[in-house]
Design an enzyme around this catalytic site. Structure first.
Site, PDB file in Angstrom:
ATOM      1  N   HIS A  36     -22.228  10.483   8.749  1.00  0.00           N
ATOM      2  CA  HIS A  36     -21.731  11.650   8.052  1.00  0.00           C
ATOM      3  C   HIS A  36     -22.616  11.978   6.866  1.00  0.00           C
ATOM      4  O   HIS A  36     -22.689  11.197   5.933  1.00  0.00           O
ATOM      5  CB  HIS A  36     -20.301  11.434   7.578  1.00  0.00           C
ATOM      6  CG  HIS A  36     -19.714  12.699   7.087  1.00  0.00           C
ATOM      7  ND1 HIS A  36     -19.882  13.122   5.794  1.00  0.00           N
ATOM      8  CD2 HIS A  36     -19.031  13.663   7.722  1.00  0.00           C
ATOM      9  CE1 HIS A  36     -19.291  14.284   5.656  1.00  0.00           C
ATOM     10  NE2 HIS A  36     -18.772  14.635   6.808  1.00  0.00           N
ATOM     11  N   HIS A  73      -8.231   9.247  -4.792  1.00  0.00           N
ATOM     12  CA  HIS A  73      -8.330   8.480  -3.562  1.00  0.00           C
ATOM     13  C   HIS A  73      -7.004   7.904  -3.097  1.00  0.00           C
ATOM     14  O   HIS A  73      -6.859   7.518  -1.956  1.00  0.00           O
ATOM     15  CB  HIS A  73      -9.285   7.300  -3.746  1.00  0.00           C
ATOM     16  CG  HIS A  73     -10.690   7.710  -3.577  1.00  0.00           C
ATOM     17  ND1 HIS A  73     -11.617   7.545  -4.550  1.00  0.00           N
ATOM     18  CD2 HIS A  73     -11.310   8.293  -2.543  1.00  0.00           C
ATOM     19  CE1 HIS A  73     -12.774   8.009  -4.115  1.00  0.00           C
ATOM     20  NE2 HIS A  73     -12.611   8.461  -2.904  1.00  0.00           N
ATOM     21  N   CYS A 133     -35.612  -1.186 -20.785  1.00  0.00           N
ATOM     22  CA  CYS A 133     -36.007  -2.588 -20.777  1.00  0.00           C
ATOM     23  C   CYS A 133     -37.423  -2.714 -20.216  1.00  0.00           C
ATOM     24  O   CYS A 133     -37.800  -1.977 -19.300  1.00  0.00           O
ATOM     25  CB  CYS A 133     -35.033  -3.411 -19.928  1.00  0.00           C
ATOM     26  SG  CYS A 133     -35.411  -5.168 -19.990  1.00  0.00           S
ATOM     27  N   TYR A 188     -42.227 -10.397 -22.548  1.00  0.00           N
ATOM     28  CA  TYR A 188     -42.502  -8.989 -22.830  1.00  0.00           C
ATOM     29  C   TYR A 188     -43.970  -8.745 -23.198  1.00  0.00           C
ATOM     30  O   TYR A 188     -44.291  -8.117 -24.200  1.00  0.00           O
ATOM     31  CB  TYR A 188     -41.555  -8.458 -23.914  1.00  0.00           C
ATOM     32  CG  TYR A 188     -40.116  -8.504 -23.464  1.00  0.00           C
ATOM     33  CD1 TYR A 188     -39.668  -7.654 -22.457  1.00  0.00           C
ATOM     34  CD2 TYR A 188     -39.222  -9.419 -24.004  1.00  0.00           C
ATOM     35  CE1 TYR A 188     -38.348  -7.716 -22.009  1.00  0.00           C
ATOM     36  CE2 TYR A 188     -37.909  -9.484 -23.556  1.00  0.00           C
ATOM     37  CZ  TYR A 188     -37.481  -8.629 -22.567  1.00  0.00           C
ATOM     38  OH  TYR A 188     -36.188  -8.693 -22.118  1.00  0.00           O
ATOM     39  N   ARG A 209     -28.437  -5.457 -21.852  1.00  0.00           N
ATOM     40  CA  ARG A 209     -29.398  -6.536 -21.690  1.00  0.00           C
ATOM     41  C   ARG A 209     -29.164  -7.521 -22.839  1.00  0.00           C
ATOM     42  O   ARG A 209     -29.561  -7.267 -23.993  1.00  0.00           O
ATOM     43  CB  ARG A 209     -30.820  -5.972 -21.719  1.00  0.00           C
ATOM     44  CG  ARG A 209     -31.920  -6.805 -21.027  1.00  0.00           C
ATOM     45  CD  ARG A 209     -32.019  -8.190 -21.511  1.00  0.00           C
ATOM     46  NE  ARG A 209     -32.978  -9.009 -20.785  1.00  0.00           N
ATOM     47  CZ  ARG A 209     -32.716 -10.253 -20.400  1.00  0.00           C
ATOM     48  NH1 ARG A 209     -31.506 -10.765 -20.592  1.00  0.00           N
ATOM     49  NH2 ARG A 209     -33.652 -10.981 -19.825  1.00  0.00           N
TER      50      ARG A 209
HETATM   51  N1  LIG Z   1     -29.954  -9.347 -30.842  1.00  0.00           N
HETATM   52  C1  LIG Z   1     -30.410  -8.957 -29.647  1.00  0.00           C
HETATM   53  N2  LIG Z   1     -31.038  -7.788 -29.552  1.00  0.00           N
HETATM   54  C2  LIG Z   1     -31.530  -7.365 -28.364  1.00  0.00           C
HETATM   55  C3  LIG Z   1     -31.429  -8.171 -27.204  1.00  0.00           C
HETATM   56  C4  LIG Z   1     -30.738  -9.399 -27.332  1.00  0.00           C
HETATM   57  O1  LIG Z   1     -30.565 -10.149 -26.352  1.00  0.00           O
HETATM   58  N3  LIG Z   1     -30.257  -9.772 -28.563  1.00  0.00           N
HETATM   59  N4  LIG Z   1     -31.976  -7.723 -26.020  1.00  0.00           N
HETATM   60  C5  LIG Z   1     -33.069  -6.760 -26.160  1.00  0.00           C
HETATM   61  C6  LIG Z   1     -33.531  -6.188 -24.919  1.00  0.00           C
HETATM   62  S1  LIG Z   1     -34.608  -7.107 -23.995  1.00  0.00           S
HETATM   63  C7  LIG Z   1     -33.207  -4.918 -24.554  1.00  0.00           C
HETATM   64  S2  LIG Z   1     -33.859  -4.229 -23.147  1.00  0.00           S
HETATM   65  C8  LIG Z   1     -32.277  -4.108 -25.349  1.00  0.00           C
HETATM   66  C9  LIG Z   1     -31.102  -3.667 -24.522  1.00  0.00           C
HETATM   67  O2  LIG Z   1     -30.237  -2.877 -25.255  1.00  0.00           O
HETATM   68  P1  LIG Z   1     -28.809  -2.509 -24.694  1.00  0.00           P
HETATM   69  O3  LIG Z   1     -28.140  -3.754 -24.204  1.00  0.00           O
HETATM   70  O4  LIG Z   1     -28.081  -1.833 -25.793  1.00  0.00           O
HETATM   71  O5  LIG Z   1     -29.044  -1.562 -23.533  1.00  0.00           O
HETATM   72  O6  LIG Z   1     -31.783  -4.804 -26.466  1.00  0.00           O
HETATM   73  C10 LIG Z   1     -32.699  -5.634 -27.108  1.00  0.00           C
HETATM   74  N5  LIG Z   1     -32.127  -6.153 -28.319  1.00  0.00           N
HETATM   75 MO   LIG Z   2     -35.296  -5.897 -22.155  1.00  0.00          MO
END
Ligand SMILES: Nc1nc2c(c(=O)[nH]1)N[C@H]1C(S)=C(S)[C@@H](COP(=O)(O)O)O[C@H]1N2
Ligand SMILES: [Mo]
Length: 584
Positions: free
Chosen positions: A144, A168, A292, A427, A242
């Site tokens: 579908h 639903h 990210c 990173y 994240r």
């Molecule tokens: N204190 C803190 N800041 C952080 C992180 C974390 O694990 N701890 N993760 C980082 C990473 S890798 C990302 S990609 C982003 C994700 O932000 P969000 O969870 O608000 O989307 O926060 C960043 N800041």
């Molecule tokens: Mo990240």
């Protein structure tokens, strides 16, 4: 699961008493319905063909998924309802039907969640769960056009979708679903509360059920890609999360941000700001996408394994952030421009050795008023949620997500970068020929500004797409973004491996280049040639691969292949986004 259970119990309490067990009742209903075959028998299976988009229930299920949050499903529902007054739905039957998905079917086998997960693509069969029911919806999705929106839930639960689309809960839809039932889901248990006490995970926030976890502890999840390009500002509860560590519990009245601008000298100026003091500073708002560094990693993995969470293309979101400008605070403290200095951020989340999450950015970015670095307390006009850094996070527009430190407790101006693991040993990008034996993290630069990228959000991979009968095109939609404030100039689409390209229409904020931090959404009408259509009609597979590439204001363009940008951590995965669909 606990939520589900509570809901189930609540539902049961709300339901009118009936003498029939839900399944006796179900079978009685199944036996009397004629519109399309229902039940679990073989003949019914034969009849379950979707050659004509006709049956009401089919329309409901289809439309609700297609609507994708726009309420269009509701529109369809009301349309269909009002146009067919002859079919009466008895409220009692419906109430009973609502119990089916939380009632085990003794006549059917039990499956583990992992088994269901494996059936997440047309070639493996498409299974979904609802409550403790396991359903095989392969035929529905396959036959579908548009019905395959259900692919968003392939291999997992549709509960979160149905929690949004309340319409639903009609007898017809529930009957249709029950006709696809193949089993029961194992392990619907009430979690043992004692397990949780004292654990660092005891105080994790509630998350929206649509966020599919790539890992639960720490919590990492992205929204369904099919919903991502629907809204220019990503709804807060749908914004990817994240976390590297448990979410810290911060009390707003006790919150303090320590700012050390001494530049490493002992006894330098130390400023402490309370939440109220930060909020009292001039308020500044910026639209910025946060992405990210590992967004789209799962595509890079196809070339060769990488280490890291398997993100799809949903580890990105676009929001309006509000807060105080870091440049205002630093200038007030007398910090002078210096090209060799850095600003280090620390979060309140601690690793098992009590080291906080940390990252740094160049001081020049922090001091630049056009850099728009914020001590943010609001996301889309709401206070930050705990997952996104409540009460304060730093927003570093145009820069990889990892530097946007959440639960910010400390800022230091220093002559070196953060010595955290996330700045030094993660990173960072490497040559495709660098492997775990040869890698030297100290030799590579930490990622700051992100490269240009784009992704196709709809149609979904494997989706059956209808060619517009008049225009001879299909509609493709997605996002594009580049780091460093570089505006997206163009998004090009091809359906013939690059022989012809078609330019998408952009939806973006009108901010100047160099300071264009929000993402761009795009929509393209991709022409389907006579030849492509003929091939489909001639009994061919009708497969079409759509490619998207974005161009930013520096005329940087995405690389075509992942082969040439592969790196062992799977970061910076910005090759053309390629999605295979089927022409309907
Ligand atoms: N204190 C803190 N800041 C952080 C992180 C974390 O694990 N701890 N993760 C980082 C990473 S890798 C990302 S990609 C982003 C994700 O932000 P969000 O969870 O608000 O989307 O926060 C960043 N800041
Ligand atoms: Mo990240």
């Amino acid at each position: 699961m606990r939520l589900l259970w509570q809901r189930a119990v609540r539902l049961q309490k709300l339901m009118p008493q009936t003498h029939l067990s839900p399944h006796t009742h179900a079978r009685r209903l199944l036996a009397t319905t004629t519109a399309s075959a229902r039940g679990s028998g073989q003949e019914e299976k034969e009849n379950r063909k979707w050659s004509s988009p006709g049956s009401k229930a089919e329309m409901f299920l289809y439309s609700a998924f297609w609507a994708g949050g726009l309420g269009l499903g509701y529109f369809w529902l009301t349309q269909r309802y009002s146009s067919t007054p002859d079919e009466e739905v008895k409220p009692d039957d419906e109430a009973v039907a609502r119990l089916w998905h939380i009632t085990p079917r003794k006549d059917l086998p039990t499956y583990k969640a992992e088994q269901v997960e494996q059936h997440n693509a047309p070639d493996k069969g498409i299974w979904i769960t609802y409550g403790l029911g396991v359903y095989d919806v392969t035929e529905f999705a396959e036959n579908h056009p548009g019905g395959d929106k259900i692919m968003m839930a392939a291999g997992s639960a549709i509960d979160p979708f149905w929690a949004i689309y309340q319409q639903h809960n009609t007898l017809e839809v529930l009957e249709l679903l029950e006709s696809f039932r193949i089993g029961n889901l194992e392990g619907l248990t009430v979690p043992n509360a004692e397990d949780e006490l004292g654990s660092p995970w005891a105080k994790e926030p509630e998350r929206h059920a649509l966020l599919k976890p790539a890992s639960k502890r720490p919590f990492n999840a992205e929204p369904p890609i099919g919903l991502l390009a629907e809204k220019f500002y990503t709804p807060n509860e749908m914004f990817y999360v994240r976390n590297h560590l448990p979410v810290p519990v911060l009390v707003p009245e006790e919150y303090e941000l320590e700012i050390d601008t001494s530049g490493g000298e002992q006894g330098g100026p130390l400023l402490t700001l309370t939440l109220a003091q930060i909020k009292a500073l001039p308020r500044h708002t910026v639209t910025a996408a946060i992405m990210c560094g590992g967004n789209r990693r799962s595509e890079m993995t196809h070339i060769k394994a990488v280490k890291g969470l398997s993100w799809g293309a949903g580890a990105v979101g676009n929001a309006k952030w509000s807060g105080a400008r870091l440049c205002d605070v630093l200038r007030e403290q007398g910090v002078q421009p210096n090209e060799t200095m850095h600003v280090i951020f620390e979060g309140a989340d601690l690793d098992p050795t009590s080291h906080p999450y940390g990252a740094s950015i160049p001081l020049s970015k922090a001091l630049d008023p056009r850099g728009d670095v914020l001590l943010a307390y609001e996301m889309n006009d709401e206070p930050l949620t705990r997952d996104h850094g409540y009460p304060i996070r730093v927003i570093v527009p145009g820069v990889v997500g990892a530097r946007n430190v959440k639960w910010l407790t400390r800022i230091m101006v220093a002559d070196h970068e953060s010595d955290s693991h996330w700045q030094q040993n993660d990173y960072k990008g490497f040559s495709p020929s660098t492997d775990w034996d040869t890698v030297d993290f100290s030799k590579a630069e930490a990622i700051q500004a992100m490269p240009v990228t784009s992704a196709i959000c709809t149609p979904l991979p494997g989706e059956r797409v209808k060619v517009d009968p008049q225009g001879g095109y299909i509609t493709v939609r997605g996002y594009a973004w580049s780091g460093g404030g570089r505006k997206i100039l163009r998004v090009d689409l091809t359906g013939d491996e690059g022989k012809t390209w078609h330019v998408a229409e952009l939806e973006q904020e009108d901010s100047p280049d160099g300071r264009h931090y929000g993402w761009s959404l795009w929509t393209a009408r991709l022409p389907i040639t006579e030849e492509q259509q003929q091939r489909r009609k001639a009994g061919g597979s009708g497969e079409l691969e759509i490619w998207a590439k974005a161009v930013d204001s520096a005329y940087n363009v995405q690389p075509e292949k992942f082969e040439h940008i592969w790196n062992l951590r799977g970061v910076l995965a910005n090759a053309y986004h390629k999605v295979k669909v089927k022409l309907a």
